[in-house]
Design an enzyme around this catalytic site. Structure first.
Site, PDB file in Angstrom:
ATOM      1  N   SER A 124      -1.125  -5.825   1.280  1.00 14.49           N
ATOM      2  CA  SER A 124       0.107  -5.084   1.522  1.00 14.49           C
ATOM      3  C   SER A 124       0.691  -5.459   2.875  1.00 14.49           C
ATOM      4  O   SER A 124      -0.043  -5.799   3.817  1.00 14.49           O
ATOM      5  CB  SER A 124      -0.233  -3.592   1.523  1.00 14.49           C
ATOM      6  OG  SER A 124       0.831  -2.841   2.063  1.00 14.49           O
ATOM      7  N   TYR A 148      -5.547   4.048   4.622  1.00 16.28           N
ATOM      8  CA  TYR A 148      -5.192   3.140   3.518  1.00 16.28           C
ATOM      9  C   TYR A 148      -5.008   1.722   4.054  1.00 16.28           C
ATOM     10  O   TYR A 148      -5.594   0.760   3.538  1.00 16.28           O
ATOM     11  CB  TYR A 148      -3.906   3.616   2.824  1.00 16.28           C
ATOM     12  CG  TYR A 148      -3.293   2.572   1.920  1.00 16.28           C
ATOM     13  CD1 TYR A 148      -3.916   2.202   0.733  1.00 16.28           C
ATOM     14  CD2 TYR A 148      -2.096   1.927   2.266  1.00 16.28           C
ATOM     15  CE1 TYR A 148      -3.360   1.225  -0.091  1.00 16.28           C
ATOM     16  CE2 TYR A 148      -1.533   0.962   1.449  1.00 16.28           C
ATOM     17  CZ  TYR A 148      -2.171   0.604   0.268  1.00 16.28           C
ATOM     18  OH  TYR A 148      -1.621  -0.360  -0.531  1.00 16.28           O
ATOM     19  N   LYS A 152      -7.069  -2.090   3.467  1.00 20.27           N
ATOM     20  CA  LYS A 152      -6.496  -3.403   3.115  1.00 20.27           C
ATOM     21  C   LYS A 152      -6.888  -4.453   4.153  1.00 20.27           C
ATOM     22  O   LYS A 152      -7.238  -5.584   3.813  1.00 20.27           O
ATOM     23  CB  LYS A 152      -4.974  -3.302   3.012  1.00 20.27           C
ATOM     24  CG  LYS A 152      -4.483  -2.459   1.845  1.00 20.27           C
ATOM     25  CD  LYS A 152      -4.799  -3.105   0.510  1.00 20.27           C
ATOM     26  CE  LYS A 152      -4.440  -2.228  -0.668  1.00 20.27           C
ATOM     27  NZ  LYS A 152      -5.010  -2.684  -1.940  1.00 20.27           N
TER      28      LYS A 152
HETATM   29  P1  NAD Z   1      -1.554   2.039  -9.412  1.00 16.41           P
HETATM   30  O1  NAD Z   1      -2.216   3.267  -8.911  1.00 16.41           O
HETATM   31  O2  NAD Z   1      -0.452   2.184 -10.400  1.00 16.41           O
HETATM   32  O3  NAD Z   1      -2.644   1.047 -10.036  1.00 16.41           O
HETATM   33  C1  NAD Z   1      -3.975   0.987  -9.558  1.00 16.41           C
HETATM   34  C2  NAD Z   1      -4.891   1.075 -10.779  1.00 16.41           C
HETATM   35  O4  NAD Z   1      -6.244   0.994 -10.334  1.00 16.41           O
HETATM   36  C3  NAD Z   1      -4.737   2.412 -11.522  1.00 16.41           C
HETATM   37  O5  NAD Z   1      -4.557   2.141 -12.904  1.00 16.41           O
HETATM   38  C4  NAD Z   1      -6.061   3.145 -11.252  1.00 16.41           C
HETATM   39  O6  NAD Z   1      -6.449   3.964 -12.350  1.00 16.41           O
HETATM   40  C5  NAD Z   1      -7.013   1.989 -11.014  1.00 16.41           C
HETATM   41  N1  NAD Z   1      -8.155   2.311 -10.144  1.00 16.41           N
HETATM   42  C6  NAD Z   1      -8.138   2.919  -8.940  1.00 16.41           C
HETATM   43  N2  NAD Z   1      -9.385   2.998  -8.441  1.00 16.41           N
HETATM   44  C7  NAD Z   1     -10.202   2.407  -9.346  1.00 16.41           C
HETATM   45  C8  NAD Z   1     -11.595   2.171  -9.399  1.00 16.41           C
HETATM   46  N3  NAD Z   1     -12.416   2.576  -8.416  1.00 16.41           N
HETATM   47  N4  NAD Z   1     -12.112   1.540 -10.491  1.00 16.41           N
HETATM   48  C9  NAD Z   1     -11.295   1.132 -11.503  1.00 16.41           C
HETATM   49  N5  NAD Z   1      -9.969   1.332 -11.511  1.00 16.41           N
HETATM   50  C10 NAD Z   1      -9.431   1.960 -10.435  1.00 16.41           C
HETATM   51  O7  NAD Z   1      -1.056   1.214  -8.131  1.00 16.41           O
HETATM   52  P2  NAD Z   1      -0.152  -0.087  -8.069  1.00 16.41           P
HETATM   53  O8  NAD Z   1       1.139   0.301  -7.437  1.00 16.41           O
HETATM   54  O9  NAD Z   1      -0.170  -0.797  -9.358  1.00 16.41           O
HETATM   55  O10 NAD Z   1      -0.973  -0.897  -6.971  1.00 16.41           O
HETATM   56  C11 NAD Z   1      -1.907  -1.909  -7.317  1.00 16.41           C
HETATM   57  C12 NAD Z   1      -2.514  -2.474  -6.049  1.00 16.41           C
HETATM   58  O11 NAD Z   1      -1.463  -2.978  -5.232  1.00 16.41           O
HETATM   59  C13 NAD Z   1      -3.269  -1.461  -5.201  1.00 16.41           C
HETATM   60  O12 NAD Z   1      -4.412  -2.082  -4.673  1.00 16.41           O
HETATM   61  C14 NAD Z   1      -2.279  -1.113  -4.110  1.00 16.41           C
HETATM   62  O13 NAD Z   1      -2.926  -0.707  -2.931  1.00 16.41           O
HETATM   63  C15 NAD Z   1      -1.572  -2.441  -3.923  1.00 16.41           C
HETATM   64  N6  NAD Z   1      -0.216  -2.282  -3.350  1.00 16.41           N
HETATM   65  C16 NAD Z   1       0.699  -1.490  -3.970  1.00 16.41           C
HETATM   66  C17 NAD Z   1       1.958  -1.312  -3.406  1.00 16.41           C
HETATM   67  C18 NAD Z   1       2.987  -0.400  -4.048  1.00 16.41           C
HETATM   68  O14 NAD Z   1       3.944  -0.006  -3.366  1.00 16.41           O
HETATM   69  N7  NAD Z   1       2.864  -0.039  -5.328  1.00 16.41           N
HETATM   70  C19 NAD Z   1       2.289  -1.975  -2.203  1.00 16.41           C
HETATM   71  C20 NAD Z   1       1.326  -2.799  -1.610  1.00 16.41           C
HETATM   72  C21 NAD Z   1       0.076  -2.948  -2.196  1.00 16.41           C
END
Ligand code: NAD
Ligand code: UDP
Length: 336
Positions: A124, A148, A152
């Site tokens: 991120s 958080y 990362k």
């Molecule tokens: P999201 O919450 O929609 O998807 C994450 C998925 O991981 C979910 O389906 C959740 O059920 C699953 N999960 C969480 N912990 C778990 C575990 N211990 N075991 C198995 N499954 C698990 O989030 P997203 O927006 O799709 O984000 C995906 C990744 O991208 C994350 O790592 C997030 O930190 C990173 N990210 C997201 C954003 C954003 O703004 N959406 C920005 C930067 C980075």
């Protein structure tokens, strides 16, 4: 290639699954449904015309992840699974360390056991901390301003050490800016639990009449209209960035950090206007004090992604808003 997508039913994972599957990769999705719904699997099947193999597991279950890697002959992993709400991470840091750090450690142990050495990690722009200059390039110093962000940063550092220990590793840390929008079918999209933390899902819910008004966190920043500026990127462009990163890693070993953004910043008020135009609905808002921890502006320098991945975002703000609105209109948040 045969790929495992952890967090594959989440927002970014599900969109990336569409792109990777349509590009001819064989996928296995893994998720514990802590922040997504089983119904996503049916929706992916509708979009793709075939079901995707799925493993319901926590990434911390090293034995189960190892078994999934071995049984399916996985060659590379895209690791989305983790918790992502900044405010929640301040209140529950241990939960974030357990899910994100312990989860990634477990996944890496499983990958080592199964002799899988290719990994794309969801990092991120938060790893840049308070911007010291803009646009943010990958050389910008890294720091963490909340638990958080610290997870990362630690994970990126763990991955860096790991790649230095064994030249077999091929690792891309993709530093996402602000993913928004949805697949143009409207069948999958962003589906936050409870009150959205992020701007776009909140704006969508105000336009849909679910919430009365957006709170704009501050209009006294040093930006053209005083509201915060971010680099919003369409989630399908982001998904295509993963396809490009996997292709890149087929030819490159080592550790690589790469920004995925558009390079273009928009203010909160510009987002509100664009969403009103796309949806034809008014978005009421009130100006309230700044949100603690927010920075004035954050946007990416995208040259490295263009040079290494031969990738750049192509979808503009109107499409981000139209696709997010269509997903709302198709009642995406329901589990039906
Ligand atoms: P999201 O919450 O929609 O998807 C994450 C998925 O991981 C979910 O389906 C959740 O059920 C699953 N999960 C969480 N912990 C778990 C575990 N211990 N075991 C198995 N499954 C698990 O989030 P997203 O927006 O799709 O984000 C995906 C990744 O991208 C994350 O790592 C997030 O930190 C990173 N990210 C997201 C954003 C954003 O703004 N959406 C920005 C930067 C980075
Ligand atoms: N924002 C806002 N009201 C909200 C949510 C966000 O004014 O209800 C602003 C926030 O201050 C920032 C921008 O919208 O300037 C993007 O915030 P978001 O939480 O979506 O992303 P991040 O802060 O992680 O970049």
């Amino acid at each position: 290639m045969k790929l495992l997508l952890t967090g594959g039913t989440g927002f970014i994972g599900s969109h990336t699954a569409v792109v990777l599957s349509q590009a001819g990769h064989e996928l296995v999705l893994l998720d514990n449904f802590s922040n997504s719904k089983q119904a996503v699997l049916g929706r992916l099947e509708t979009i793709l015309g075939h079901a995707l193999p799925f493993v319901q597991a926590d990434v911390r279950d090293t034995a189960k992840v190892t078994q999934a890697l071995q049984t399916h002959g996985i060659q590379a992993v895209v690791h989305f699974a983790g918790l992502k709400a900044v405010g929640e991470s301040v209140a529950q840091p241990l939960n974030y360390f357990a899910n994100n750090l312990q989860g990634t450690l477990s996944l890496l142990q499983a990958m080592q056991a199964a002799q899988v050495h290719q990994l794309v990690f969801s990092s991120s722009a938060t790893v840049y901390g308070e911007p010291q200059y803009l646009p943010l390039d990958e050389q910008h110093p890294t720091s963490a301003t909340n638990p958080y962000g610290r997870t990362k940063l630690h994970i990126e550092e763990m991955l860096h050490d790991l790649s230095a220990s064994n030249p077999a590793w091929r690792i891309a840390c993709l530093r996402y800016f602000n993913p928004v929008g949805a697949h143009d079918s409207g069948l999958i999209g962003e589906d936050p639990n409870g009150i959205p933390n992020n701007l776009m899902p909140f704006v969508v819910q105000v336009a849909a009449g679910i919430r009365p008004a957006l709170q704009v966190f501050g209009n006294d920043y040093d930006t053209p209209d005083g509201t915060g500026v971010r680099d919003y990127i369409h989630v399908m462009d982001l998904a295509q960035g993963h396809l490009a990163a996997l292709h890149f890693l087929n030819a490159q070993t080592g550790w690589h950090a790469i920004n995925l953004g558009t390079g273009q910043g928009y203010s909160v008020l510009e987002m509100v206007k664009a969403f009103e135009a796309a949806s034809g609905k008014p978005v009421a808002f009130n100006i309230v004090p700044r949100r603690p921890g927010d920075v004035a502006s954050c946007y990416a320098k995208v040259d490295k992604a263009q040079a290494l991945l031969n990738w750049q975002a192509s979808r503009g703000l109107p499409q981000m808003c139209e696709d997010a609105w269509r997903a709302q209109q198709r009642n995406m948040p329901s589990t039906t």
